[in-house]
Design a protein around this motif. Structure first.
Motif, PDB file in Angstrom:
ATOM      1  N   PHE A   1       0.862  -1.186   0.000  1.00 54.03           N
ATOM      2  CA  PHE A   1       0.000   0.000   0.000  1.00 54.03           C
ATOM      3  C   PHE A   1       0.900   1.238   0.000  1.00 54.03           C
ATOM      4  CE2 PHE A   1      -2.448  -3.431   1.791  1.00 54.03           C
ATOM      5  CZ  PHE A   1      -3.726  -3.269   1.250  1.00 54.03           C
ATOM      6  N   PRO A   2       1.252   1.754  -1.179  1.00 53.02           N
ATOM      7  CA  PRO A   2       2.278   2.800  -1.292  1.00 53.02           C
ATOM      8  C   PRO A   2       1.933   4.124  -0.619  1.00 53.02           C
ATOM      9  CG  PRO A   2       1.211   2.373  -3.412  1.00 53.02           C
ATOM     10  CD  PRO A   2       0.770   1.287  -2.498  1.00 53.02           C
ATOM     11  N   ASN A   3       0.647   4.383  -0.333  1.00 60.29           N
ATOM     12  CA  ASN A   3       0.272   5.637   0.321  1.00 60.29           C
ATOM     13  C   ASN A   3       0.069   5.493   1.827  1.00 60.29           C
ATOM     14  OD1 ASN A   3       0.315   7.093  -2.099  1.00 60.29           O
ATOM     15  ND2 ASN A   3      -1.770   6.445  -2.598  1.00 60.29           N
ATOM     16  N   VAL A   4       0.456   4.344   2.352  1.00 58.14           N
ATOM     17  CA  VAL A   4       0.407   4.126   3.806  1.00 58.14           C
ATOM     18  C   VAL A   4       1.789   4.427   4.388  1.00 58.14           C
ATOM     19  CG1 VAL A   4       0.148   2.426   5.643  1.00 58.14           C
ATOM     20  CG2 VAL A   4      -1.453   2.437   3.719  1.00 58.14           C
ATOM     21  N   THR A   5       1.822   5.274   5.404  1.00 63.43           N
ATOM     22  CA  THR A   5       3.075   5.630   6.085  1.00 63.43           C
ATOM     23  C   THR A   5       3.018   5.119   7.517  1.00 63.43           C
ATOM     24  OG1 THR A   5       3.312   7.633   4.748  1.00 63.43           O
ATOM     25  CG2 THR A   5       4.595   7.508   6.795  1.00 63.43           C
ATOM     26  N   ILE A   6       4.027   4.340   7.908  1.00 67.40           N
ATOM     27  CA  ILE A   6       4.070   3.764   9.258  1.00 67.40           C
ATOM     28  C   ILE A   6       5.401   4.116   9.914  1.00 67.40           C
ATOM     29  CG2 ILE A   6       3.920   1.663  10.647  1.00 67.40           C
ATOM     30  CD1 ILE A   6       2.509   0.358   8.197  1.00 67.40           C
ATOM     31  N   HIS A   7       5.338   4.780  11.060  1.00 67.38           N
ATOM     32  CA  HIS A   7       6.534   5.054  11.857  1.00 67.38           C
ATOM     33  C   HIS A   7       6.587   4.034  12.996  1.00 67.38           C
ATOM     34  CE1 HIS A   7       6.894   8.994   9.889  1.00 67.38           C
ATOM     35  NE2 HIS A   7       5.596   9.145  10.114  1.00 67.38           N
ATOM     36  N   VAL A   8       7.674   3.304  13.102  1.00 65.97           N
ATOM     37  CA  VAL A   8       7.845   2.348  14.200  1.00 65.97           C
ATOM     38  C   VAL A   8       8.864   2.919  15.179  1.00 65.97           C
ATOM     39  CG1 VAL A   8       8.533   0.013  14.864  1.00 65.97           C
ATOM     40  CG2 VAL A   8       7.292   0.386  12.714  1.00 65.97           C
ATOM     41  N   TYR A   9       8.460   3.060  16.433  1.00 62.44           N
ATOM     42  CA  TYR A   9       9.334   3.646  17.456  1.00 62.44           C
ATOM     43  C   TYR A   9       9.670   2.603  18.525  1.00 62.44           C
ATOM     44  CZ  TYR A   9       8.089   8.086  15.315  1.00 62.44           C
ATOM     45  OH  TYR A   9       7.907   9.114  14.414  1.00 62.44           O
ATOM     46  N   THR A  10      10.972   2.431  18.750  1.00 63.96           N
ATOM     47  CA  THR A  10      11.459   1.530  19.799  1.00 63.96           C
ATOM     48  C   THR A  10      11.527   2.306  21.115  1.00 63.96           C
ATOM     49  OG1 THR A  10      12.796   0.338  18.181  1.00 63.96           O
ATOM     50  CG2 THR A  10      13.345   0.032  20.510  1.00 63.96           C
ATOM     51  N   ILE A  11      10.773   1.878  22.089  1.00 71.05           N
ATOM     52  CA  ILE A  11      10.753   2.552  23.387  1.00 71.05           C
ATOM     53  C   ILE A  11      11.779   1.896  24.308  1.00 71.05           C
ATOM     54  CG2 ILE A  11       9.332   3.254  25.348  1.00 71.05           C
ATOM     55  CD1 ILE A  11       8.509   4.491  22.652  1.00 71.05           C
ATOM     56  N   ILE A  12      12.756   2.669  24.728  1.00 70.73           N
ATOM     57  CA  ILE A  12      13.760   2.192  25.689  1.00 70.73           C
ATOM     58  C   ILE A  12      13.149   2.236  27.083  1.00 70.73           C
ATOM     59  CG2 ILE A  12      16.102   2.505  26.585  1.00 70.73           C
ATOM     60  CD1 ILE A  12      15.907   1.774  23.589  1.00 70.73           C
ATOM     61  N   ASN A  13      13.368   1.175  27.857  1.00 75.96           N
ATOM     62  CA  ASN A  13      12.761   1.085  29.191  1.00 75.96           C
ATOM     63  C   ASN A  13      13.679   1.738  30.225  1.00 75.96           C
ATOM     64  OD1 ASN A  13      11.410   0.310  31.570  1.00 75.96           O
ATOM     65  ND2 ASN A  13      10.584  -1.474  30.536  1.00 75.96           N
ATOM     66  N   TYR A  14      13.531   3.054  30.380  1.00 76.07           N
ATOM     67  CA  TYR A  14      14.305   3.757  31.399  1.00 76.07           C
ATOM     68  C   TYR A  14      13.725   3.529  32.789  1.00 76.07           C
ATOM     69  CZ  TYR A  14      16.441   6.142  27.431  1.00 76.07           C
ATOM     70  OH  TYR A  14      17.110   6.416  26.271  1.00 76.07           O
ATOM     71  N   PHE A  15      12.439   3.222  32.854  1.00 79.44           N
ATOM     72  CA  PHE A  15      11.769   3.047  34.152  1.00 79.44           C
ATOM     73  C   PHE A  15      12.337   1.834  34.896  1.00 79.44           C
ATOM     74  CE2 PHE A  15       8.430   1.595  37.004  1.00 79.44           C
ATOM     75  CZ  PHE A  15       7.997   2.769  37.587  1.00 79.44           C
ATOM     76  N   PHE A  16      12.365   0.668  34.247  1.00 73.88           N
ATOM     77  CA  PHE A  16      12.883  -0.544  34.885  1.00 73.88           C
ATOM     78  C   PHE A  16      14.359  -0.769  34.588  1.00 73.88           C
ATOM     79  CE2 PHE A  16       8.328  -1.681  34.795  1.00 73.88           C
ATOM     80  CZ  PHE A  16       8.164  -2.085  36.112  1.00 73.88           C
ATOM     81  N   GLY A  17      14.873  -0.124  33.565  1.00 72.92           N
ATOM     82  CA  GLY A  17      16.263  -0.326  33.172  1.00 72.92           C
ATOM     83  C   GLY A  17      16.331  -0.828  31.741  1.00 72.92           C
ATOM     84  N   GLU A  18      17.386  -0.469  31.029  1.00 66.97           N
ATOM     85  CA  GLU A  18      17.489  -0.747  29.605  1.00 66.97           C
ATOM     86  C   GLU A  18      17.635  -2.228  29.269  1.00 66.97           C
ATOM     87  OE1 GLU A  18      20.083   1.862  27.403  1.00 66.97           O
ATOM     88  OE2 GLU A  18      19.863   3.442  28.918  1.00 66.97           O
ATOM     89  N   LYS A  19      17.911  -3.062  30.286  1.00 67.22           N
ATOM     90  CA  LYS A  19      17.991  -4.507  30.036  1.00 67.22           C
ATOM     91  C   LYS A  19      16.612  -5.133  29.870  1.00 67.22           C
ATOM     92  CE  LYS A  19      22.286  -4.898  32.695  1.00 67.22           C
ATOM     93  NZ  LYS A  19      22.870  -5.350  33.986  1.00 67.22           N
ATOM     94  N   ILE A  20      15.575  -4.416  30.250  1.00 66.00           N
ATOM     95  CA  ILE A  20      14.206  -4.893  30.073  1.00 66.00           C
ATOM     96  C   ILE A  20      13.739  -4.449  28.691  1.00 66.00           C
ATOM     97  CG2 ILE A  20      11.852  -4.802  30.943  1.00 66.00           C
ATOM     98  CD1 ILE A  20      13.824  -6.265  32.779  1.00 66.00           C
ATOM     99  N   THR A  21      13.465  -5.413  27.811  1.00 65.66           N
ATOM    100  CA  THR A  21      13.215  -5.086  26.410  1.00 65.66           C
ATOM    101  C   THR A  21      11.823  -5.481  25.913  1.00 65.66           C
ATOM    102  OG1 THR A  21      14.186  -7.207  25.737  1.00 65.66           O
ATOM    103  CG2 THR A  21      15.670  -5.302  25.854  1.00 65.66           C
ATOM    104  N   VAL A  22      10.988  -6.043  26.780  1.00 65.76           N
ATOM    105  CA  VAL A  22       9.657  -6.483  26.338  1.00 65.76           C
ATOM    106  C   VAL A  22       8.672  -5.317  26.365  1.00 65.76           C
ATOM    107  CG1 VAL A  22       9.990  -8.879  27.040  1.00 65.76           C
ATOM    108  CG2 VAL A  22       9.056  -7.236  28.685  1.00 65.76           C
ATOM    109  N   SER A  23       7.703  -5.344  25.466  1.00 64.76           N
ATOM    110  CA  SER A  23       6.722  -4.259  25.395  1.00 64.76           C
ATOM    111  C   SER A  23       5.793  -4.249  26.596  1.00 64.76           C
ATOM    112  CB  SER A  23       5.907  -4.366  24.106  1.00 64.76           C
ATOM    113  OG  SER A  23       5.216  -5.598  24.046  1.00 64.76           O
TER     114      SER A  23
END
Length: 454
Positions: free
Chosen positions: A346-368
């Motif tokens: 779908f060439p007119n669909v724009t999707i931004h994917v953002y990786t959220i770093i877990n600063y709250f629990f620590g960056e070693k926690i990587t699950v959503s």
């Protein structure tokens, strides 16, 4: 007046209980002259065509009621406690316990450690067996309750005592043998800790648990989760790429051996190990029907397969859509891959994917599932979000629109000035949400990420 029995919270409309004139506030004392310990006693005894109830009314009167019904017809009552008793708390002090790594100041319920066998059957929780009595095992066998999900971690009794910090932890492994002999279906879990139960100890555990096939259906291996709040706790190190490769090599060697003998793969590594090792995820057939999905085993493979099937249903068109997706570091590369499939078709669909770093629990926690509202807001407030922001449903507390840090979805929407689209755990829902299809509606009746004692 001292109340007896278990108090009824609600009587369902057009039910047997309503016909018997039972009301909220009444108590059920006994069924067939047997006192009720909890929901399992109640449901087991109610499964009959003739039942005698002893009830205490709210005014103190006691009624004896005789009921003729279909064998599995329900009485139609809801109790004040879903278990009809108090939750059993954990008696261990596990070296890897996630709840011990929680930051201070969060809501009280997040610090409760459950280790209640009844929640294994009702909610799929994993239990250590350490606070189960012989009576509890006998009741499971009598009622044929299954499956029971067991946090094994190791079959070395001395090591298990150390890991669970419980002198009875080694003895409790004998209960697995009793369940096996009774034909009770089980699933196992190993939380792998570097330098403790990995390597040769992992080999031993797999070898020992293979003996419980076919009644033990599956065994997952997941890496220990380490937050930044570990002061004063047992020193544990995170796994690196080389560690993950060695762990996968052990597991895949055993998969091949066990498949040849039993026709199932049985032992499986969580997605996190494959991502850490930078290896391709196993093909779908190796997950044996995704038995261990809730432990993060095969979750990404299933999502990829579902998204492919969902996307194939739609013909390419010129729709114009602009959305963003927020996810954890673990899943981000795969969400980007799925977004790429959609935008190619779908060439007119724009999707931004953002990786959220877990600063709250620590960056070693990587699950959503452990991303908080404050991390979401902090990392998205200066980036383009499009018409809607998509978040996975497991970021929220079960049944509510609240993140782990008590920030609500309304607050996130207000701060970021964008509508939130809460996407259920299904490839179809994700594709529909990315394409702006109206049927991709949110649903608050779900089981989201909950902090469970593992």
């Amino acid at each position: 007046m001292k109340r007896k029995g278990h108090i009824i919270k609600e009587v369902k409309k057009d039910s047997i209980a309503e016909q018997l004139e039972l009301e909220a506030g009444d108590s059920i004392i006994a069924v067939n002259n047997q006192e009720i310990e909890d929901i399992f006693d109640f449901e087991y005894l109610m499964n009959d065509e003739y039942v005698e109830l002893l009830v205490q009314k709210a005014n103190g009167e006691e009624w004896e009621l005789e009921i003729e019904k279909d064998y599995d017809e329900e009485l139609g009552v809801v109790f004040e406690s879903s278990l009809m008793s108090e939750y059993k708390s954990c008696t261990n002090k596990c070296m890897f316990c996630f709840i011990d790594q929680m930051p201070p100041g969060m809501r009280e319920t997040l610090y409760f450690k459950d280790d209640d066998s009844r929640l294994s059957f009702l909610q799929g929780n994993y239990i250590t067996l350490t606070n189960m009595r012989d009576k509890d095992i006998e009741r499971i066998i009598k009622y044929k309750l299954a499956p029971i999900n067991i946090s094994v971690h190791t079959t070395n009794p001395e090591l298990r005592k150390k890991m669970l910090h419980n002198r009875f932890a080694g003895e409790s492994l004998q209960k697995i043998q009793r369940l096996f002999e009774a034909g009770i279906e089980m699933n196992g879990q190993i939380v792998l800790c570097k330098g403790e139960n990995d390597g040769e100890e992992l080999e031993r555990t797999i070898r020992d648990l293979e003996a419980y096939i076919p009644h033990m259906k599956s065994l997952s291996v997941v890496p220990v989760g380490l937050t930044k709040f570990r002061d004063g706790l047992y020193p544990l190190e995170p796994f690196n790429k080389e560690d993950a490769e060695k762990t996968i090599d052990i597991i895949e060697r055993w998969q091949e051996k066990i498949y040849q003998t039993h026709g199932i793969h049985f032992i499986q590594a969580s997605d996190e190990f494959y991502i850490l090792a930078e290896r391709e995820l196993p093909e779908e057939s190796r997950y044996d029907g995704y038995i261990q999905l809730e432990n993060g085993v095969g979750m990404i493979r299933l999502l990829l397969e579902e998204c492919k099937c969902a996307l194939d249903q739609y013909e390419s068109d010129d729709r114009v859509v602009s959305v963003s997706v927020a996810t954890g570091k673990l899943a981000a590369p795969y969400i980007e891959q799925i977004a790429g499939w959609v935008m190619e078709k779908f060439p007119n669909v724009t999707i931004h994917v953002y990786t959220i770093i877990n600063y709250f629990f620590g960056e070693k926690i990587t699950v959503s599932g452990l991303i908080t509202g404050q991390d979401l807001i902090g990392q998205l407030k200066e980036v383009p979000l499009g018409e809607r922001l998509l978040i996975p449903i497991n970021m929220l507390r079960s049944g509510e629109h609240v993140f782990l840090d008590d920030i609500t979805t309304d607050e996130v929407e207000s701060t970021l000035q964008v509508p939130l689209n809460i996407v259920k755990s299904s490839g179809q829902y994700l594709i529909d949400a990315l394409l702006g299809i109206e049927d991709a509606k949110e649903d608050t009746n779900y089981t989201a990420y909950e902090l469970k004692e593992i």
